[in-house]
Write a protein that holds these residues in place. Sequence first.
Motif, PDB file in Angstrom:
ATOM      1  N   PHE A  95       0.847  -1.186   0.000  1.00 17.87           N
ATOM      2  CA  PHE A  95       0.000   0.000   0.000  1.00 17.87           C
ATOM      3  C   PHE A  95       0.883   1.237   0.000  1.00 17.87           C
ATOM      4  O   PHE A  95       1.993   1.229   0.548  1.00 17.87           O
ATOM      5  CB  PHE A  95      -0.925   0.035   1.223  1.00 17.87           C
ATOM      6  N   SER A  96       0.399   2.287  -0.605  1.00 18.27           N
ATOM      7  CA  SER A  96       1.063   3.589  -0.562  1.00 18.27           C
ATOM      8  C   SER A  96       0.441   4.434   0.541  1.00 18.27           C
ATOM      9  O   SER A  96      -0.654   4.146   1.030  1.00 18.27           O
ATOM     10  CB  SER A  96       0.939   4.299  -1.909  1.00 18.27           C
ATOM     11  N   TRP A  97       1.152   5.499   0.906  1.00 17.64           N
ATOM     12  CA  TRP A  97       0.622   6.375   1.952  1.00 17.64           C
ATOM     13  C   TRP A  97      -0.656   7.058   1.496  1.00 17.64           C
ATOM     14  O   TRP A  97      -1.557   7.313   2.299  1.00 17.64           O
ATOM     15  CB  TRP A  97       1.664   7.415   2.339  1.00 17.64           C
ATOM     16  N   GLN A  98      -0.763   7.343   0.217  1.00 17.24           N
ATOM     17  CA  GLN A  98      -1.982   7.969  -0.295  1.00 17.24           C
ATOM     18  C   GLN A  98      -3.172   7.028  -0.167  1.00 17.24           C
ATOM     19  O   GLN A  98      -4.280   7.447   0.193  1.00 17.24           O
ATOM     20  CB  GLN A  98      -1.777   8.375  -1.756  1.00 17.24           C
ATOM     21  N   GLU A  99      -2.957   5.743  -0.441  1.00 17.66           N
ATOM     22  CA  GLU A  99      -4.038   4.763  -0.289  1.00 17.66           C
ATOM     23  C   GLU A  99      -4.459   4.620   1.164  1.00 17.66           C
ATOM     24  O   GLU A  99      -5.642   4.421   1.463  1.00 17.66           O
ATOM     25  CB  GLU A  99      -3.579   3.418  -0.837  1.00 17.66           C
ATOM     26  N   MET A 127      -4.222   7.044   3.485  1.00 20.03           N
ATOM     27  CA  MET A 127      -4.928   8.267   3.877  1.00 20.03           C
ATOM     28  C   MET A 127      -6.342   8.301   3.293  1.00 20.03           C
ATOM     29  O   MET A 127      -7.266   8.800   3.929  1.00 20.03           O
ATOM     30  CB  MET A 127      -4.137   9.487   3.411  1.00 20.03           C
ATOM     31  N   MET A 128      -6.523   7.771   2.100  1.00 19.50           N
ATOM     32  CA  MET A 128      -7.845   7.770   1.462  1.00 19.50           C
ATOM     33  C   MET A 128      -8.744   6.657   1.984  1.00 19.50           C
ATOM     34  O   MET A 128      -9.938   6.635   1.682  1.00 19.50           O
ATOM     35  CB  MET A 128      -7.682   7.617  -0.055  1.00 19.50           C
ATOM     36  N   GLY A 129      -8.200   5.726   2.746  1.00 21.74           N
ATOM     37  CA  GLY A 129      -8.999   4.625   3.266  1.00 21.74           C
ATOM     38  C   GLY A 129      -9.092   3.437   2.335  1.00 21.74           C
ATOM     39  O   GLY A 129      -9.786   2.453   2.636  1.00 21.74           O
ATOM     40  N   LYS A 130      -8.397   3.499   1.200  1.00 22.60           N
ATOM     41  CA  LYS A 130      -8.433   2.399   0.242  1.00 22.60           C
ATOM     42  C   LYS A 130      -7.754   1.154   0.799  1.00 22.60           C
ATOM     43  O   LYS A 130      -8.211   0.028   0.572  1.00 22.60           O
ATOM     44  CB  LYS A 130      -7.758   2.833  -1.055  1.00 22.60           C
TER      45      LYS A 130
END
Length: 277
Positions: free
Chosen positions: A197-201, A203-206
């Motif tokens: 997982f990436s940090w953006q995923e 933070m977005m809850g993905k």
Amino acid sequence: MIAYANHHAFSYVPPSIRAQRRDTRASNELETMGVIKPDEPYVCRVCGRRFYSNERRINHFKQIHEREQMKRLNKIESARGKKRVDMVAKYSMKMDKYKYAAKDILIPKVGYGLADELKRAGFWVRMVSDKPQAADVALRNQMVDMMDRRTVECLVLVSDDSDFVEVLKEAKLRCLKTVVVGDCNEGALKRTADAAFSWQEIMMGKAKKEAVSVVGKWKDRNVLQRLEWNYDPETEKKLYCDEIDGEKSDLELFSSDESGSLLEEEENDGQWWELEK
């Protein structure tokens, strides 16, 4: 959760943070001169007072709340025994409220508050020497030691460093689940791990949504592993020897019973060489 870092990691300030601080400083100067006005007033998160200049809010925070915090800390340091415990319990909520407010208002003297963020996230930070790759070596040894002691079932690595690929491969050979969190989308770590997982995923809850399907796949894999037949020479040898011993005992029991019955018949009938008259 464990993290390793040297002194440079906590004193270093990323370029994006430095640029943000310059913009904030320039904006504060323009507000003080009256060139620009904020759309909404600045609110002190400790007392709730409102200010139409961020510089005034900072001065208010330093003159009142920072002094109060220093007084509380001095009282706690001077107390002993049960009195100290009571004072910590008494001021804990006020001290936490001050810390959360200071994080947004004051600029740290060293670094950018990384140590506090790691503690808040539940990480136990261990300091290492400033030698090159010291933190990587310490983290690698820690992961191998935990795998040797079999204290973990899932290995979560927060890094983009490809030097940890061999450790992830070793963990997969030992049937451990591996998860990587990092910003490098096509890195070697993410290609090796079971889930990435990436940090953006995050933070977005993905990542939280995909975690359900990932755990389901792991459960299915565990069921299949239980159904697989694995050849273990020692176990097979032991089972084979037990079966042979059981057959030998049955044969011995059968032969002894049969020979005993034959002897009894011979004794009743007479000698075998004597002919019937």
